[in-house]
Design a protein around this motif. Structure first.
Motif, short mmCIF file in Angstrom:
data_model
loop_
_atom_site.label_atom_id
_atom_site.label_comp_id
_atom_site.label_asym_id
_atom_site.label_seq_id
_atom_site.Cartn_x
_atom_site.Cartn_y
_atom_site.Cartn_z
N GLU A 18 23.55 -8.33 -9.93
CA GLU A 18 24.45 -7.23 -9.64
C GLU A 18 25.89 -7.71 -9.64
O GLU A 18 26.77 -7.08 -10.21
N ARG A 206 17.43 -2.57 -20.25
CA ARG A 206 17.53 -2.85 -18.83
C ARG A 206 16.25 -2.43 -18.12
O ARG A 206 15.89 -1.25 -18.11
N LYS A 209 18.16 -3.04 -12.22
CA LYS A 209 19.61 -3.15 -12.10
C LYS A 209 20.09 -4.57 -12.34
O LYS A 209 21.18 -4.80 -12.86
N ARG A 210 19.27 -5.54 -11.97
CA ARG A 210 19.68 -6.93 -12.07
C ARG A 210 18.93 -7.69 -13.16
O ARG A 210 18.95 -8.92 -13.17
#
Length: 259
Positions: A18, A206, A209-210
């Protein structure tokens, strides 16, 4: 390339992927396979194998500039034709041997388009090495330093999928061959104009999120001039060795994960 481990540590300390995403930073680990023939009127060396790669990128939040570093390690096997056994090369060059290669790249660029669909114009420095016999007991090595320009872009196709592409041109500013059988370790320099053209296209997806994965196709063409002749004395015989002009083509498929 020392900023790569520094970038990794900073990402971990600041909250992982993030933080890296917010700061415009990116780490990738990947690998794949390649086909890399070296061709000329006097030589044919068919190389194929696999590689692993580490990629690091750092940029300010708006991404108006970027600093990127990559390092690749390749392992393959070469298959030389009979005409390779010529009097301008040492006779210890094997027709079938395991080889090893590395490529390190550093590039600095500026975004010439929108922050959401960046198109970077990069200045690139690369250092390539190739060892025809991984045991270093026979064959030859090749080292190339190159400077070039690259256009590199990314475009979001959806909230999770991103198109990635790049094309570049490099000029050899320093290069040489060394023959293992030459105990004096002379450099057979590539002094005439030599260059390479390269490009890639692929996508990233993706997962969280990370975390994301990516896949891309890599292509490269190299036009390398004949190297300068060196004189090597073996017993009472003096021979003149060089590596002939070659046209090399690389095609590879790369995939991996990013943070």
């Amino acid at each position: 390339m020392s900023f790569l481990p520094t970038l990794l540590i900073s990402c971990l300390l600041q909250g992982g992927g993030e933080y890296c995403e917010m700061a415009g930073e990116n780490l990738r680990f990947g690998g794949g396979g390649f086909y890399y023939p070296h061709l000329s009127s006097k030589i044919s060396n068919q190389n194929a194998g696999g590689f692993i790669t580490l990629h690091g990128r750092i940029a300010p939040p708006k991404g108006n500039i970027q600093l990127v570093g990559d390092i690749d390690f390749g392992f393959g096997r070469g298959n030389l034709t009979d005409k390779m056994m010529a009097d301008f090369l040492p006779n210890d060059i094997k027709s079938n041997s395991a080889n090893f290669s590395t490529q390190m790249r550093i590039k600095f660029g500026a975004n010439t388009y929108k922050a959401t669909s960046p198109i970077y114009l990069n200045a690139v420095y690369s250092l390539d090495s190739y060892l025809s016999d991984i045991t270093s007991k026979s064959g030859y090595s090749r080292t190339l330093q190159q400077l070039g320009l690259e256009v590199e872009g990314r475009k979001a196709l959806s909230r999770k999928i991103r198109l990635e592409y790049g094309v570049g041109y490099d000029v050899v500013v320093g290069g040489y061959y060394r023959f293992i059988a030459d105990t004096s370790r002379q450099d057979s320099s590539v002094s005439s104009y030599s260059y390479s053209l390269r490009g890639y296209v692929g996508f990233s997806y993706r997962i969280a999120k990370r975390f994301h994965y990516y896949m891309r196709t890599n292509l490269r063409y190299e036009s390398l001039a004949k190297s300068q002749s060196i004189s090597v004395t073996q017993g009472s015989i003096t021979k003149s060795w060089h590596y002939p002009k070659s046209d090399n083509f690389l095609a590879g498929l790369e995939f991996g994960f990013g943070f």
